[in-house]
Scaffold this motif. Structure first.
Motif, PDB file in Angstrom:
ATOM      1  N   THR A 120       0.829  -1.205   0.000  1.00  0.00           N
ATOM      2  CA  THR A 120       0.000   0.000   0.000  1.00  0.00           C
ATOM      3  C   THR A 120       0.863   1.254   0.000  1.00  0.00           C
ATOM      4  O   THR A 120       0.556   2.231  -0.681  1.00  0.00           O
ATOM      5  CB  THR A 120      -0.934   0.009   1.215  1.00  0.00           C
ATOM      6  OG1 THR A 120      -1.790  -1.142   1.158  1.00  0.00           O
ATOM      7  CG2 THR A 120      -1.795   1.258   1.242  1.00  0.00           C
ATOM      8  N   ARG A 121       1.959   1.249   0.752  1.00  0.00           N
ATOM      9  CA  ARG A 121       2.854   2.409   0.755  1.00  0.00           C
ATOM     10  C   ARG A 121       3.461   2.640  -0.626  1.00  0.00           C
ATOM     11  O   ARG A 121       3.652   3.766  -1.065  1.00  0.00           O
ATOM     12  CB  ARG A 121       3.977   2.215   1.775  1.00  0.00           C
ATOM     13  CG  ARG A 121       3.520   2.129   3.219  1.00  0.00           C
ATOM     14  CD  ARG A 121       4.697   1.982   4.175  1.00  0.00           C
ATOM     15  NE  ARG A 121       4.224   1.619   5.500  1.00  0.00           N
ATOM     16  CZ  ARG A 121       4.314   0.415   6.044  1.00  0.00           C
ATOM     17  NH1 ARG A 121       4.910  -0.564   5.382  1.00  0.00           N
ATOM     18  NH2 ARG A 121       3.848   0.178   7.244  1.00  0.00           N
ATOM     19  N   LEU A 122       3.785   1.564  -1.311  1.00  0.00           N
ATOM     20  CA  LEU A 122       4.449   1.663  -2.607  1.00  0.00           C
ATOM     21  C   LEU A 122       3.498   2.032  -3.728  1.00  0.00           C
ATOM     22  O   LEU A 122       3.832   2.824  -4.605  1.00  0.00           O
ATOM     23  CB  LEU A 122       5.125   0.329  -2.948  1.00  0.00           C
ATOM     24  CG  LEU A 122       6.398  -0.014  -2.162  1.00  0.00           C
ATOM     25  CD1 LEU A 122       6.729  -1.485  -2.316  1.00  0.00           C
ATOM     26  CD2 LEU A 122       7.555   0.841  -2.657  1.00  0.00           C
ATOM     27  N   VAL A 123       2.304   1.437  -3.708  1.00  0.00           N
ATOM     28  CA  VAL A 123       1.419   1.523  -4.868  1.00  0.00           C
ATOM     29  C   VAL A 123       0.112   2.245  -4.563  1.00  0.00           C
ATOM     30  O   VAL A 123      -0.646   2.559  -5.472  1.00  0.00           O
ATOM     31  CB  VAL A 123       1.138   0.097  -5.414  1.00  0.00           C
ATOM     32  CG1 VAL A 123       0.385   0.142  -6.725  1.00  0.00           C
ATOM     33  CG2 VAL A 123       2.431  -0.669  -5.606  1.00  0.00           C
ATOM     34  N   ALA A 124      -0.181   2.501  -3.288  1.00  0.00           N
ATOM     35  CA  ALA A 124      -1.460   3.104  -2.893  1.00  0.00           C
ATOM     36  C   ALA A 124      -2.631   2.236  -3.339  1.00  0.00           C
ATOM     37  O   ALA A 124      -3.634   2.729  -3.844  1.00  0.00           O
ATOM     38  CB  ALA A 124      -1.602   4.518  -3.450  1.00  0.00           C
ATOM     39  N   ALA A 125      -2.483   0.933  -3.163  1.00  0.00           N
ATOM     40  CA  ALA A 125      -3.556  -0.012  -3.484  1.00  0.00           C
ATOM     41  C   ALA A 125      -3.568  -1.100  -2.426  1.00  0.00           C
ATOM     42  O   ALA A 125      -2.544  -1.418  -1.823  1.00  0.00           O
ATOM     43  CB  ALA A 125      -3.351  -0.623  -4.869  1.00  0.00           C
ATOM     44  N   ASP A 126      -4.747  -1.670  -2.183  1.00  0.00           N
ATOM     45  CA  ASP A 126      -4.893  -2.743  -1.220  1.00  0.00           C
ATOM     46  C   ASP A 126      -4.527  -4.061  -1.888  1.00  0.00           C
ATOM     47  O   ASP A 126      -5.145  -4.444  -2.887  1.00  0.00           O
ATOM     48  CB  ASP A 126      -6.337  -2.781  -0.707  1.00  0.00           C
ATOM     49  CG  ASP A 126      -6.528  -3.808   0.390  1.00  0.00           C
ATOM     50  OD1 ASP A 126      -6.682  -4.990   0.050  1.00  0.00           O
ATOM     51  OD2 ASP A 126      -6.528  -3.437   1.572  1.00  0.00           O
ATOM     52  N   LEU A 127      -3.522  -4.747  -1.365  1.00  0.00           N
ATOM     53  CA  LEU A 127      -2.993  -5.949  -2.020  1.00  0.00           C
ATOM     54  C   LEU A 127      -4.016  -7.067  -2.163  1.00  0.00           C
ATOM     55  O   LEU A 127      -4.308  -7.491  -3.285  1.00  0.00           O
ATOM     56  CB  LEU A 127      -1.745  -6.431  -1.278  1.00  0.00           C
ATOM     57  CG  LEU A 127      -1.123  -7.741  -1.779  1.00  0.00           C
ATOM     58  CD1 LEU A 127      -0.693  -7.612  -3.236  1.00  0.00           C
ATOM     59  CD2 LEU A 127       0.060  -8.137  -0.901  1.00  0.00           C
ATOM     60  N   PRO A 128      -4.580  -7.608  -1.050  1.00  0.00           N
ATOM     61  CA  PRO A 128      -5.511  -8.736  -1.220  1.00  0.00           C
ATOM     62  C   PRO A 128      -6.760  -8.365  -2.004  1.00  0.00           C
ATOM     63  O   PRO A 128      -7.247  -9.152  -2.822  1.00  0.00           O
ATOM     64  CB  PRO A 128      -5.842  -9.161   0.213  1.00  0.00           C
ATOM     65  CG  PRO A 128      -5.505  -7.995   1.071  1.00  0.00           C
ATOM     66  CD  PRO A 128      -4.376  -7.300   0.383  1.00  0.00           C
ATOM     67  N   LYS A 129      -7.261  -7.163  -1.787  1.00  0.00           N
ATOM     68  CA  LYS A 129      -8.487  -6.774  -2.494  1.00  0.00           C
ATOM     69  C   LYS A 129      -8.249  -6.583  -3.981  1.00  0.00           C
ATOM     70  O   LYS A 129      -9.030  -7.046  -4.820  1.00  0.00           O
ATOM     71  CB  LYS A 129      -9.069  -5.492  -1.889  1.00  0.00           C
ATOM     72  CG  LYS A 129      -9.927  -5.730  -0.674  1.00  0.00           C
ATOM     73  CD  LYS A 129     -10.778  -4.519  -0.389  1.00  0.00           C
ATOM     74  CE  LYS A 129     -11.817  -4.834   0.685  1.00  0.00           C
ATOM     75  NZ  LYS A 129     -12.718  -3.709   0.934  1.00  0.00           N
ATOM     76  N   SER A 130      -7.186  -5.879  -4.341  1.00  0.00           N
ATOM     77  CA  SER A 130      -6.936  -5.629  -5.763  1.00  0.00           C
ATOM     78  C   SER A 130      -6.662  -6.935  -6.490  1.00  0.00           C
ATOM     79  O   SER A 130      -7.070  -7.103  -7.648  1.00  0.00           O
ATOM     80  CB  SER A 130      -5.755  -4.665  -5.940  1.00  0.00           C
ATOM     81  OG  SER A 130      -4.569  -5.196  -5.393  1.00  0.00           O
ATOM     82  N   PHE A 131      -6.013  -7.887  -5.810  1.00  0.00           N
ATOM     83  CA  PHE A 131      -5.706  -9.160  -6.453  1.00  0.00           C
ATOM     84  C   PHE A 131      -6.947 -10.036  -6.583  1.00  0.00           C
ATOM     85  O   PHE A 131      -7.298 -10.480  -7.675  1.00  0.00           O
ATOM     86  CB  PHE A 131      -4.616  -9.892  -5.665  1.00  0.00           C
ATOM     87  CG  PHE A 131      -4.113 -11.137  -6.344  1.00  0.00           C
ATOM     88  CD1 PHE A 131      -3.036 -11.083  -7.205  1.00  0.00           C
ATOM     89  CD2 PHE A 131      -4.726 -12.359  -6.126  1.00  0.00           C
ATOM     90  CE1 PHE A 131      -2.574 -12.229  -7.849  1.00  0.00           C
ATOM     91  CE2 PHE A 131      -4.289 -13.507  -6.761  1.00  0.00           C
ATOM     92  CZ  PHE A 131      -3.205 -13.442  -7.625  1.00  0.00           C
ATOM     93  N   LEU A 132      -7.621 -10.278  -5.471  1.00  0.00           N
ATOM     94  CA  LEU A 132      -8.742 -11.219  -5.488  1.00  0.00           C
ATOM     95  C   LEU A 132      -9.963 -10.667  -6.204  1.00  0.00           C
ATOM     96  O   LEU A 132     -10.641 -11.385  -6.943  1.00  0.00           O
ATOM     97  CB  LEU A 132      -9.095 -11.626  -4.060  1.00  0.00           C
ATOM     98  CG  LEU A 132      -8.011 -12.407  -3.313  1.00  0.00           C
ATOM     99  CD1 LEU A 132      -8.441 -12.702  -1.888  1.00  0.00           C
ATOM    100  CD2 LEU A 132      -7.673 -13.701  -4.036  1.00  0.00           C
TER     101      LEU A 132
END
Length: 498
Positions: free
Chosen positions: A313-325
Motif C-alpha cells: 500500500t505504501r508503494l502503490v497506494a492499493a490494497d494488495l488482497p483486495k486488488s488481487f482477489l
C-alpha cells in the motif's frame, strides 16, 4: 452516527456525524472539518472479510453500518514552492505520493494574470478561431506549473502520459493550439518533456532520493542501470520524513527488530515503526540491492502477510488482497472460457479443467485460472510452480535452484494438475522459503506479488507476460501501457471474443 477515528497511536478521537455521506470524498471533507485537518488523506476501515485488518476505503458501500472504526493517514507531496516538501503526516507514516496518475489529467490553475489572459484569448478563439502566441515568460510559467503538477504523480512520466497532458492543456485552453498543427498539441508535448527533464535535474541537485540515485556516470566509469519505478510504484524511493535522519531511523529499526523478537510483540507499535522507517528500508533495498536473507535479517517484521500488504500500500497506494482477489474474480468466468476454447491444443490446460470438473468451488476456479495463466500466455512455469510432499527432504529438493516461485505442499504422492489436499502454500525466493502457512494458492500468488514489490525483485524472465497480466490486467496497476500479448488477452477479457 459515532465514528472511532485513529489519527496516530496517541491520538484517537470520537466524531459524531448525522449519517454516512454518499461518497468517500464527502466523508473526507466531513472528517477534515471535524478534526481540523489539511492536505491529502487516505481513509482506512476495518474489513470484516480480512479479520478486521485495516484496508483503504475506495467505495463508501464497503463500510460496515455499525461501530465504524476508521484510520486516517495524512500524506502530502507538494512542490509548489520549487522545493521538496516531505513533512510527515499526523499518522506517523512516511510522507509521499498518495495517488496514481489521474485519467483524465487535470490541468492546474495558473497565476491570476495568466488566467485572465487565457480567459480572454479563449473567448476570442470561440468567436473567430484566433490563436494565442504566448510570450516566453507566459509559456515558461505555464510549463513550470503543469510540469510540477505532473511531478506530483510521477517523476518519469511515459511518452503517452506526457502526450495526454499536452492534449488536456489545449482542450482546456484551446487558444494555445499551435497554428498549422493537425493535433494542436504536438510542440507542447515536446516542451513538457523538456520541462520534466529540467525539473528532474533541479530536484536531483537539491538531493531528491529518487533522482540522485540515477545520476549520470562520469567519462570512463561504468554506466549502471536506471533504478526507477517500473511497475507503477508511486513511492519508489521516498525522501526521509521532515526532521528524521538515517541515524534516527536506524534507531527505530533496531527498536522494531527487538520488538519482533518478543514472545508477544505489540502489533500496533510494529505497524507504526514500519511506516516511519519506510524511507530507510527503501533506500537500503533500492540502492544496495541486498540478498533476501540480508533484508530478512535487518527487517524481520516485513516478512509477514500483514506487513507485506502494508508495504504494498505504501508503494502503490492499493490494497494488495483486495486488488488481487477482486480483480481475479472479475475476470474469472471469462478467463476460464478462454481456457476452455484452447484446451484441445494444450494438454496442461486440459488437465486443469478436467480436475476442476470434479470440484468446481470458487477457490478451485481461482487456483485453476492462476495455474493455467502461464500456459495460456505460452510460457513455461515448471521452475516457478513447485509441488512436493510434506517432508523436509522433498521441500529442500523442490526449492533448490528456484529464484522466484510458489511451493504447493500436498498430501498426494502424485498431485493432480489442480491439487485437492493442500497442506501448505509457501513463497520461494533465492532458493529458500521466505514465507509459508499461507491459506491457499490465490493468497500465495497475492503475497508473492507483494513481496516482489516490497523487495524490488524483477519478475521471472520466463514468465514476464504472466506477471504482466497479473499486475496490469488482473490487479489493474499501471495498465495504461501493455505488451501486445497482454493487451490481446485484456481485449478478449473485456470484449467477450475468443
Amino acid at each position: 452516527m459515532l465514528l472511532h477515528v485513529i489519527l496516530a497511536d496517541d491520538n484517537i478521537q470520537r466524531v459524531r456525524i448525522e449519517s454516512l455521506p454518499e461518497t468517500v470524498d464527502e466523508l473526507k471533507t466531513i472528517l477534515k472539518n471535524h478534526l481540523t485537518l489539511e492536505g491529502e488523506m487516505v481513509i482506512q476501515f476495518q474489513d470484516p472479510e480480512f479479520n478486521n485488518e485495516f484496508c483503504n476505503l475506495t467505495d463508501i458501500s464497503e463500510l460496515p453500518r455499525e461501530r465504524l472504526k476508521l484510520k486516517i493517514i495524512m500524506s502530502d507531496y507538494t512542490l509548489d514552492t520549487g522545493s521538496l516538501d516531505t513533512s510527515s503526516g499526523s499518522s506517523g507514516e512516511t510522507s509521499g505520493r498518495s495517488k496514481h496518475w489521474p485519467d483524465p489529467f487535470t490541468i492546474p490553475s495558473f497565476s491570476y494574470d495568466i488566467e485572465l489572459k487565457l480567459r480572454r484569448r479563449n473567448e476570442a478563439y470561440e468567436k473567430d478561431g484566433s490563436l494565442f502566441a504566448p510570450t516566453n515568460d507566459v509559456k515558461t510559467d505555464i510549463l513550470d506549473k503543469v510540469g510540477r503538477a505532473m511531478y506530483d504523480f510521477n517523476a518519469y512520466p511515459t511518452p503517452k502520459q506526457v502526450q495526454d497532458v499536452a492534449k488536456a492543456l489545449v482542450e482546456k485552453h484551446p487558444c494555445l493550439k499551435e497554428p498549422g498543427s493537425t493535433q494542436g498539441w504536438y510542440c507542447w508535448k515536446f516542451s513538457l518533456s523538456f520541462k520534466m527533464g529540467n525539473l528532474r535535474q533541479k530536484y536531483r541537485i537539491a538531493g531528491c532520493p529518487e533522482l540522485t540515485i540515477n545520476r549520470k556516470r562520469s567519462a570512463g566509469q561504468e554506466t549502471r542501470k536506471m533504478k526507477k519505478a517500473k511497475r507503477a510504484e508511486i513511492n519508489f524511493l521516498p525522501d526521509f520524513p521532515q526532521g528524521r535522519t538515517p541515524n534516527s531511523l536506524e534507531e527505530e529499526r533496531i527498536t522494531l527488530q527487538d520488538e519482533v523478537k518478543k514472545k508477544k510483540p505489540d502489533c500496533n507499535l510494529i505497524d507504526s515503526l514500519m511506516g516511519r522507517s519506510f524511507a530507510l528500508r527503501r533506500q537500503e533495498i533500492v540502492e544496495k540491492e541486498p540478498l533476501v536473507a540480508e533484508v530478512e535479517s535487518r527487517w524481520p517484521a516485513l516478512f509477514s502477510e500483514r506487513q507485506i500488504a502494508a508495504e504494498f500500500t505504501r508503494l502503490v497506494a492499493a490494497d494488495l488482497p483486495k486488488s488481487f482477489l477482486s480483480g481475479l474474480d472479475r475476470h474469472l468466468p471469462r478467463l476460464l472460457e478462454l481456457y476452455k476454447a484452447r484446451e484441445r491444443r494444450d494438454t496442461k490446460i486440459h488437465s486443469l479443467l478436467e480436475s476442476l470438473d470434479s470440484e468446481n468451488s470458487n477457490q478451485n476456479r481461482r487456483s485453476a485460472a492462476l495455474l493455467g495463466l502461464p500456459y495460456f500466455m505460452k510460457e513455461d512455469p515448471s521452475n516457478f510452480i513447485k509441488f512436493c510432499e510434506a517432508t523436509d527432504s522433498e521441500e529442500a529438493a523442490a526449492v533448490n535452484g528456484v529464484d522466484v516461485g510458489v511451493l504447493i505442499v500436498t498430501e498426494e504422492r502424485e498431485p493432480a494438475a489442480l491439487p485437492r489436499n493442500i497442506a501448505d502454500v509457501a513463497v520461494i525466493l533465492e532458493g529458500r522459503i521466505v514465507l509459508r502457512k499461507l491459506r491457499d494458492l490465490p493468497t500465495g500468488f497475492a503475497v508473492l506479488m507483494g513481496i516482489l514489490y516490497s523487495l524490488n525483485i524483477d519478475y521471472p524472465k520466463g514468465l514476464k507476460y504472466t506477471f504482466e497480466v497479473i499486475q496490469k490486467v488482473i490487479m489493474d496497476i499501471g495498465g495504461g501501457t501493455c505488451s501486445a500479448r497482454a493487451h490481446g488477452l485484456r481485449n478478449k477479457l473485456l470484449q467477450g471474443t475468443i
